[in-house]
Design an enzyme around this catalytic site. Structure first.
Site, short mmCIF file in Angstrom:
data_model
loop_
_atom_site.label_atom_id
_atom_site.label_comp_id
_atom_site.label_asym_id
_atom_site.label_seq_id
_atom_site.Cartn_x
_atom_site.Cartn_y
_atom_site.Cartn_z
N GLY A 298 -13.59 104.44 17.03
CA GLY A 298 -12.89 103.25 17.50
C GLY A 298 -11.40 103.56 17.48
O GLY A 298 -10.87 104.00 16.47
N ILE A 299 -10.75 103.34 18.62
CA ILE A 299 -9.30 103.60 18.67
C ILE A 299 -8.61 102.42 19.34
O ILE A 299 -8.92 102.05 20.47
CB ILE A 299 -9.01 104.92 19.45
N GLY A 300 -7.71 101.82 18.60
CA GLY A 300 -6.86 100.77 19.19
C GLY A 300 -7.39 99.36 19.12
O GLY A 300 -6.76 98.45 19.66
N CYS A 305 -3.39 96.80 15.31
CA CYS A 305 -3.10 97.91 16.22
C CYS A 305 -2.35 97.38 17.43
O CYS A 305 -2.76 96.37 18.01
CB CYS A 305 -4.38 98.53 16.77
N GLY A 342 -11.27 95.94 14.35
CA GLY A 342 -11.52 94.67 15.03
C GLY A 342 -12.71 93.90 14.52
O GLY A 342 -13.13 92.92 15.15
N MET A 390 -1.15 101.12 9.69
CA MET A 390 -0.62 102.34 9.09
C MET A 390 0.34 103.03 10.06
O MET A 390 1.03 103.97 9.68
CB MET A 390 -1.77 103.27 8.67
N ARG A 404 4.77 115.01 4.03
CA ARG A 404 5.59 115.85 4.90
C ARG A 404 4.80 116.45 6.05
O ARG A 404 5.36 117.03 6.97
CB ARG A 404 6.31 116.92 4.10
N GLU A 414 2.88 102.06 16.36
CA GLU A 414 1.61 101.70 16.99
C GLU A 414 0.86 100.67 16.15
O GLU A 414 -0.34 100.51 16.28
CB GLU A 414 0.75 102.95 17.20
P1 XMP Z 1 -9.14 95.87 11.23
O1 XMP Z 1 -9.27 95.14 12.51
O2 XMP Z 1 -10.37 95.79 10.40
O3 XMP Z 1 -8.97 97.41 11.65
O4 XMP Z 1 -7.89 95.49 10.47
C1 XMP Z 1 -8.78 98.42 10.71
C2 XMP Z 1 -8.53 99.74 11.40
O5 XMP Z 1 -7.36 99.71 12.21
C3 XMP Z 1 -6.88 101.05 12.40
N1 XMP Z 1 -5.45 101.06 12.17
C4 XMP Z 1 -4.53 101.17 13.13
N2 XMP Z 1 -4.66 101.35 14.46
N3 XMP Z 1 -2.29 101.32 14.71
C5 XMP Z 1 -3.52 101.46 15.25
O6 XMP Z 1 -3.63 101.65 16.45
C6 XMP Z 1 -2.08 101.14 13.37
O7 XMP Z 1 -0.97 101.01 12.90
C7 XMP Z 1 -3.27 101.06 12.55
N4 XMP Z 1 -3.44 100.91 11.20
C8 XMP Z 1 -4.80 100.90 11.03
C9 XMP Z 1 -7.63 101.91 11.41
O8 XMP Z 1 -8.60 102.64 12.11
C10 XMP Z 1 -8.23 100.89 10.47
O9 XMP Z 1 -9.36 101.34 9.76
#
Ligand code: XMP
Length: 476
Positions: A298-300, A305, A342, A390, A404, A414
């Site tokens: 899952g991406i994005g 995100c 999501g 993150m 580092r 992002e």
């Molecule tokens: P939920 O919806 O459960 O998703 O809060 C958690 C997942 O979101 C991802 N994640 C990010 N994706 N930018 C992103 O595109 C970010 O800053 C970010 N931080 C977390 C990650 O896969 C996490 O498990």
């Protein structure tokens, strides 16, 4: 056919939770009898299909302990030093182990003040006293409370220590502790070499959390996130964790795959890779890295995100799950898939499983829990907790300072920060999710997770846009 037309022709349909619905099927089982046991990775069974996300507003030791006690597993975040991450992992392993192996001890020459400080720092109430690796006494909170902090430990400790041998069982340990009215039982070899410590609380708690995810020594299971380029951290953590999660936003990248390949050869624990979003990504990664034990996909789509808004690139979680399932089928491999990003409701987890996932990773849902490390605030009389991506500006600032290996190649954040409603403790959220997932499986007629993967049928939902365009054209 023109180039663009061909691209459209070949375009896949990317869908997510809101685009499909789980169809009711013939059911022969009551929801309460549905079995939620599944796997986090090849060698890590869990009792509910829920995993906490490695985000610094979600998983530190308190969350990892809570989710493992209720049958899932936590992935400790890596937005900190390797030592801090290791400390969090050790705290989980210590939390309920039948025999604590990694015992914090003190030397007889140290002062009572040192002992009190050590107990405060590690939140423990007693320390075995050691001389040349041999147990010579024990000093507890009671001993230090009223003693002069400047006197030596050897003058305040209990010398006549009740001990157990290496083969002691939980029942024997409880019996011994009850008989001698003690709460700590050092485990020693015949030559008095200290090899462990049993605490009453830990043995008693074993019965309390029957569904907990435990390793072969009865300790709670825990995973930890690492950068693929941080071999030192991976090696350090691998001695204590059940699994390492290679934690990058886009795994399908030559350098990441090569680095993970090297890393996997150096450690002896399950390696979960991710995040992946396409069938090709899974094929390329799994075929190049030996022994991949889990796929995080899952991406994005995560709640915080903004990757897809910023870059218009991504792979919606449910689509990513189906892509991974397709790749694994083509390879003839069984590797657990973790649906990530999501997830808001138990039904989302059920849908992910129906498309081939073994479990789901939660960020948003758990960030609102009491056990998450994020700060709480009151807005208009209601409690909220902070949840941040993150890849958000503030999280990246911290990572920049401490990791580092994380090259700051992308200048644009992002991720974002949001306030999520406070939703009580992990126990109640997990219980709500477990009931909801069982109810969904009841509708689908599935009696266990594998059954749902096989039997779960879905229907597409006509999107609102399509619906309104239909009604508009009807009006004309
Ligand atoms: P939920 O919806 O459960 O998703 O809060 C958690 C997942 O979101 C991802 N994640 C990010 N994706 N930018 C992103 O595109 C970010 O800053 C970010 N931080 C977390 C990650 O896969 C996490 O498990």
């Amino acid at each position: 056919m023109g180039v663009f037309q061909e691209k459209f022709e070949k375009a896949e349909t990317a869908f997510n939770f809101e685009d499909v619905i789980l169809l009711p099927g013939f059911s022969q089982i009551e929801p309460r009898n549905i079995d939620l046991r599944t796997s986090f990775s090849k060698n890590i069974p869990i009792n509910i299909p829920l995993v906490s996300s490695p985000m610094d507003t979600v998983t530190e030791s308190e969350m990892a302990i809570a989710i493992a006690r209720h049958g899932g597993i936590g992935v400790v975040h890596r937005n900190c030093s390797a030592e801090e991450e290791l400390e969090m992992v050790k705290a989980v392993k210590r939390a309920e182990s039948f025999i604590i192996r990694d015992v914090i001890t003190i030397n007889k020459e140290a002062t009572v003040g040192d002992a009190a400080e050590l107990m405060r720092k590690h939140k423990i109430s007693g320390l075995p006293v050691i001389e040349e690796n041999r147990l010579i006494g024990i000093i507890t909170g009671r001993d230090v409370r009223f003693a002069d902090p400047s006197i030596k430990v050897e003058d305040a400790m209990t010398k006549d220590v009740v001990v157990a041998g290496p083969k002691v069982t939980p029942e024997e340990a409880i019996e011994l502790m009850k008989r001698h009215r003690i709460e700590k039982l050092p485990v020693v070899e015949s030559d008095k070499r200290l090899i462990g410590l049993i605490t009453y609380k830990d043995v008693a708690l074993r019965g309390e959390y029957k569904d907990a995810s435990r390793d072969s020594e009865g300790r709670l299971r825990v995973a930890a996130a690492v950068s693929p380029f941080d071999l030192d951290r991976a090696k350090l953590l691998a001695k204590y964790v059940d699994a390492l999660v290679i934690d990058v936003a886009h795994f399908h990248n030559r350098n990441v795959i090569e680095a993970t390949k090297r890393l996997a050869k150096e450690v002896n624990v399950d390696i979960v890779i991710g995040n992946l979003g396409t069938k090709q990504g899974v094929l390329d990664s799994v075929s190049r890295i030996e022994n991949v034990a889990g796929l995080r996909v899952g991406i994005g789509s995560g709640s915080v995100c903004i990757t897809t808004e910023v870059t218009r690139a991504g792979s919606p979680t449910l689509f990513a799950v189906s892509q991974a399932a397709d790749a694994l089928e083509e390879l003839g491999l069984k590797i657990p898939v973790i649906a990530d990003g999501g997830i808001r409701n138990p039904g989302d987890v059920a849908l992910a499983i129906a498309f081939g996932a073994s479990c789901a990773m939660l960020g948003y849902v758990l960030a609102g829990c009491k056990e998450s490390p994020s700060p709480t605030t009151i807005i208009n009389g209601k409690y909220f907790k902070l949840h941040r991506g993150m890849g958000s500006q503030s999280a990246r600032q911290k990572r920049m300072a401490l990791d580092r290996y994380a090259t700051f190649s992308k200048e644009i954040p992002e991720g974002t920060e949001i306030w999520v409603p406070y939703r009580g403790d992990v126990a109640s959220v997990i219980s709500e999710f477990a009931s909801g997932i069982r109810a969904a499986m009841g509708y689908a007629g599935a009696s266990n997770i594998e059954d749902l993967k096989r039997k779960g049928r879905v229907a597409k939902i006509v999107s609102r846009r399509e619906k309104s365009s239909v009604s508009q054209s009807t009006m004309i």
